[in-house]
Design a protein around this motif. Structure first.
Motif, PDB file in Angstrom:
ATOM      1  N   PRO A  42     -13.771 -27.278  11.773  1.00 32.35           N
ATOM      2  CA  PRO A  42     -15.140 -27.486  12.275  1.00 32.35           C
ATOM      3  C   PRO A  42     -15.495 -26.637  13.488  1.00 32.35           C
ATOM      4  CG  PRO A  42     -14.036 -29.579  11.870  1.00 32.35           C
ATOM      5  CD  PRO A  42     -12.987 -28.517  11.786  1.00 32.35           C
ATOM      6  N   LEU A  43     -14.498 -26.120  14.180  1.00 29.53           N
ATOM      7  CA  LEU A  43     -14.752 -25.301  15.370  1.00 29.53           C
ATOM      8  C   LEU A  43     -14.854 -23.822  15.050  1.00 29.53           C
ATOM      9  CD1 LEU A  43     -12.211 -27.057  17.779  1.00 29.53           C
ATOM     10  CD2 LEU A  43     -14.662 -27.532  17.504  1.00 29.53           C
ATOM     11  N   HIS A  44     -14.441 -23.435  13.824  1.00 30.41           N
ATOM     12  CA  HIS A  44     -14.384 -22.008  13.494  1.00 30.41           C
ATOM     13  C   HIS A  44     -14.937 -21.693  12.104  1.00 30.41           C
ATOM     14  CE1 HIS A  44     -11.119 -22.839  16.424  1.00 30.41           C
ATOM     15  NE2 HIS A  44     -11.417 -21.659  16.922  1.00 30.41           N
ATOM     16  N   TYR A  45     -15.712 -22.602  11.521  1.00 30.12           N
ATOM     17  CA  TYR A  45     -16.137 -22.406  10.129  1.00 30.12           C
ATOM     18  C   TYR A  45     -17.058 -21.206   9.951  1.00 30.12           C
ATOM     19  CZ  TYR A  45     -20.421 -24.778  11.650  1.00 30.12           C
ATOM     20  OH  TYR A  45     -21.552 -25.128  12.324  1.00 30.12           O
ATOM     21  N   GLN A  46     -17.670 -20.703  11.062  1.00 28.59           N
ATOM     22  CA  GLN A  46     -18.543 -19.531  10.933  1.00 28.59           C
ATOM     23  C   GLN A  46     -17.758 -18.248  10.674  1.00 28.59           C
ATOM     24  OE1 GLN A  46     -18.358 -21.529  13.644  1.00 28.59           O
ATOM     25  NE2 GLN A  46     -20.395 -22.142  14.364  1.00 28.59           N
TER      26      GLN A  46
ATOM     27  N   GLU B 251     -32.953 -17.743   7.194  1.00 28.82           N
ATOM     28  CA  GLU B 251     -32.039 -16.615   7.364  1.00 28.82           C
ATOM     29  C   GLU B 251     -31.157 -16.817   8.603  1.00 28.82           C
ATOM     30  OE1 GLU B 251     -35.708 -15.091   5.249  1.00 28.82           O
ATOM     31  OE2 GLU B 251     -35.234 -16.465   6.899  1.00 28.82           O
ATOM     32  N   GLU B 252     -31.751 -17.290   9.689  1.00 27.32           N
ATOM     33  CA  GLU B 252     -30.980 -17.513  10.914  1.00 27.32           C
ATOM     34  C   GLU B 252     -29.985 -18.660  10.743  1.00 27.32           C
ATOM     35  OE1 GLU B 252     -33.514 -18.070  14.255  1.00 27.32           O
ATOM     36  OE2 GLU B 252     -34.463 -16.088  14.082  1.00 27.32           O
ATOM     37  N   ILE B 253     -30.387 -19.680  10.035  1.00 25.39           N
ATOM     38  CA  ILE B 253     -29.479 -20.803   9.780  1.00 25.39           C
ATOM     39  C   ILE B 253     -28.297 -20.342   8.949  1.00 25.39           C
ATOM     40  CG2 ILE B 253     -29.269 -23.009   8.552  1.00 25.39           C
ATOM     41  CD1 ILE B 253     -32.122 -23.630   9.445  1.00 25.39           C
ATOM     42  N   ALA B 254     -28.575 -19.521   7.930  1.00 22.12           N
ATOM     43  CA  ALA B 254     -27.501 -18.995   7.086  1.00 22.12           C
ATOM     44  C   ALA B 254     -26.490 -18.211   7.920  1.00 22.12           C
ATOM     45  CB  ALA B 254     -28.079 -18.119   5.978  1.00 22.12           C
ATOM     46  N   LEU B 255     -26.991 -17.353   8.801  1.00 28.93           N
ATOM     47  CA  LEU B 255     -26.110 -16.564   9.665  1.00 28.93           C
ATOM     48  C   LEU B 255     -25.303 -17.469  10.594  1.00 28.93           C
ATOM     49  CD1 LEU B 255     -28.344 -13.524  10.666  1.00 28.93           C
ATOM     50  CD2 LEU B 255     -26.176 -13.425   9.428  1.00 28.93           C
ATOM     51  N   GLU B 256     -25.951 -18.481  11.119  1.00 28.60           N
ATOM     52  CA  GLU B 256     -25.286 -19.349  12.091  1.00 28.60           C
ATOM     53  C   GLU B 256     -24.138 -20.135  11.473  1.00 28.60           C
ATOM     54  OE1 GLU B 256     -26.609 -22.399  15.657  1.00 28.60           O
ATOM     55  OE2 GLU B 256     -28.035 -21.012  14.739  1.00 28.60           O
ATOM     56  N   VAL B 257     -24.249 -20.448  10.176  1.00 24.91           N
ATOM     57  CA  VAL B 257     -23.174 -21.208   9.538  1.00 24.91           C
ATOM     58  C   VAL B 257     -22.185 -20.306   8.799  1.00 24.91           C
ATOM     59  CG1 VAL B 257     -24.587 -23.278   9.324  1.00 24.91           C
ATOM     60  CG2 VAL B 257     -24.483 -21.658   7.404  1.00 24.91           C
ATOM     61  N   GLY B 258     -22.375 -18.978   8.907  1.00 22.47           N
ATOM     62  CA  GLY B 258     -21.349 -18.084   8.396  1.00 22.47           C
ATOM     63  C   GLY B 258     -21.695 -17.261   7.177  1.00 22.47           C
ATOM     64  N   TYR B 259     -22.986 -17.175   6.810  1.00 22.74           N
ATOM     65  CA  TYR B 259     -23.374 -16.416   5.614  1.00 22.74           C
ATOM     66  C   TYR B 259     -24.352 -15.317   5.980  1.00 22.74           C
ATOM     67  CZ  TYR B 259     -21.113 -20.051   2.910  1.00 22.74           C
ATOM     68  OH  TYR B 259     -20.170 -20.919   2.398  1.00 22.74           O
TER      69      TYR B 259
ATOM     70  N   PHE C 146     -25.930 -17.785   0.260  1.00 21.39           N
ATOM     71  CA  PHE C 146     -26.124 -19.060   0.951  1.00 21.39           C
ATOM     72  C   PHE C 146     -27.038 -19.979   0.147  1.00 21.39           C
ATOM     73  CE2 PHE C 146     -28.938 -21.497   3.827  1.00 21.39           C
ATOM     74  CZ  PHE C 146     -28.002 -22.407   4.295  1.00 21.39           C
ATOM     75  N   ARG C 147     -28.129 -19.435  -0.362  1.00 23.25           N
ATOM     76  CA  ARG C 147     -29.068 -20.250  -1.141  1.00 23.25           C
ATOM     77  C   ARG C 147     -28.401 -20.821  -2.394  1.00 23.25           C
ATOM     78  NH1 ARG C 147     -34.470 -19.804   0.290  1.00 23.25           N
ATOM     79  NH2 ARG C 147     -35.015 -18.075   1.670  1.00 23.25           N
ATOM     80  N   ARG C 148     -27.605 -19.990  -3.074  1.00 27.51           N
ATOM     81  CA  ARG C 148     -26.932 -20.460  -4.294  1.00 27.51           C
ATOM     82  C   ARG C 148     -25.947 -21.575  -3.976  1.00 27.51           C
ATOM     83  NH1 ARG C 148     -26.896 -14.896  -5.639  1.00 27.51           N
ATOM     84  NH2 ARG C 148     -24.772 -14.702  -4.816  1.00 27.51           N
ATOM     85  N   LEU C 149     -25.162 -21.379  -2.919  1.00 25.70           N
ATOM     86  CA  LEU C 149     -24.181 -22.394  -2.550  1.00 25.70           C
ATOM     87  C   LEU C 149     -24.880 -23.679  -2.104  1.00 25.70           C
ATOM     88  CD1 LEU C 149     -21.253 -23.260  -1.924  1.00 25.70           C
ATOM     89  CD2 LEU C 149     -21.604 -22.367   0.390  1.00 25.70           C
ATOM     90  N   PHE C 150     -25.927 -23.541  -1.319  1.00 22.85           N
ATOM     91  CA  PHE C 150     -26.640 -24.722  -0.831  1.00 22.85           C
ATOM     92  C   PHE C 150     -27.205 -25.513  -1.998  1.00 22.85           C
ATOM     93  CE2 PHE C 150     -29.878 -27.318   1.038  1.00 22.85           C
ATOM     94  CZ  PHE C 150     -29.431 -27.591   2.317  1.00 22.85           C
ATOM     95  N   ARG C 151     -27.806 -24.834  -2.938  1.00 24.27           N
ATOM     96  CA  ARG C 151     -28.380 -25.541  -4.091  1.00 24.27           C
ATOM     97  C   ARG C 151     -27.288 -26.200  -4.927  1.00 24.27           C
ATOM     98  NH1 ARG C 151     -33.305 -25.545  -6.519  1.00 24.27           N
ATOM     99  NH2 ARG C 151     -33.321 -26.296  -8.664  1.00 24.27           N
ATOM    100  N   LYS C 152     -26.140 -25.548  -5.048  1.00 21.70           N
ATOM    101  CA  LYS C 152     -25.029 -26.123  -5.814  1.00 21.70           C
ATOM    102  C   LYS C 152     -24.535 -27.421  -5.189  1.00 21.70           C
ATOM    103  CE  LYS C 152     -20.221 -25.170  -7.102  1.00 21.70           C
ATOM    104  NZ  LYS C 152     -19.101 -24.191  -7.003  1.00 21.70           N
ATOM    105  N   LEU C 153     -24.405 -27.445  -3.863  1.00 20.99           N
ATOM    106  CA  LEU C 153     -23.836 -28.606  -3.184  1.00 20.99           C
ATOM    107  C   LEU C 153     -24.874 -29.650  -2.803  1.00 20.99           C
ATOM    108  CD1 LEU C 153     -21.160 -26.974  -0.841  1.00 20.99           C
ATOM    109  CD2 LEU C 153     -20.915 -27.800  -3.188  1.00 20.99           C
TER     110      LEU C 153
END
Length: 208
Positions: free
Chosen positions: A97-101, A156-164, A170-177
């Motif tokens: 959780p401290l390094h997932y980006q 786009e900024e949220i995707a970058l912040e969480v590592g994508y 990111f959109r494909r993974l988010f929709r999948k989960l």
């Protein structure tokens, strides 16, 4: 949320965690509802089955019930099981959780474990119910959910912040989960504008 634990305890049961209603048995005589509020879906389903579609629609209007058409995924949250007795995996769970980006987070977890890859993958899945990659993906999507619920920043900024860096991935993974696109998720789970305005008008002490 408890899908990994359920699968570990009942490996011979076919679990459909994405479904609100599941029918089984001869003539679909058994109907199982999912989350707590899905009793509404179950009620409307039974009314439609025994009294007709028009009556189910009438009841839904009277009581303001709505079908959960997107299933349960938009409402699911990750449960990070840490009560498994595997100290190596727990250390990795504390690190993730401290390094997932980090772009190499899965490789970092493998190095942290000090195990051969196959052994690490096997132990991690046994302990958590997820592969290391799945675990990181869930962590990232859970963080993105919270940001979409509370912040107005571009996706786009949220995707970058969480590592994508790749927005499409990111959109494909988010929709999948999550069962929804990031934009759809934000529209569904953000407070309505009138509620936010009302809360802003309340004194801070009262709001607290």
């Amino acid at each position: 949320m408890y899908a990994p634990l359920f699968r570990s305890q009942f490996p011979n049961v076919e679990l459909k965690e994405e479904r609100i209603l599941v029918q089984a048995g001869t003539g679909h005589s058994i109907v199982c509802a999912g989350g707590a509020s899905s009793w509404q879906d179950l009620t409307l389903f039974l009314i439609a089955r025994h009294a007709g579609t028009a009556e189910a629609i009438r009841i839904s209007k009277i009581f303001l019930y709505q079908w959960h058409r997107d299933g349960q995924l938009p409402y699911a949250s990750m449960i990070a099981n840490a009560d498994h007795g595997d100290a190596v995996v727990k250390k990795c769970q504390e690190y993730a959780p401290l390094h997932y980006q980090s772009a190499d987070i899965v490789a970092e977890l493998l190095r942290l474990s000090g195990l051969p890859k196959r052994s690490f993958d096997r132990r991690f899945r046994k302990a958590t119910g997820y592969s290391p990659l799945e675990y990181v993906q869930w962590l990232r999507v859970e963080e993105a959910k919270q940001m979409l619920e509370m912040e107005d920043g571009p996706i786009e900024e949220i995707a970058l912040e969480v590592g994508y860096s790749d927005l499409a991935s990111f959109r494909r993974l988010f929709r999948k989960l999550a069962g929804l696109t990031p934009g759809e998720y934000r529209r569904r789970f953000r407070l309505p504008a009138n509620v936010e305005a009302a809360l802003q008008a309340v004194a801070p002490t009262a709001r607290a």
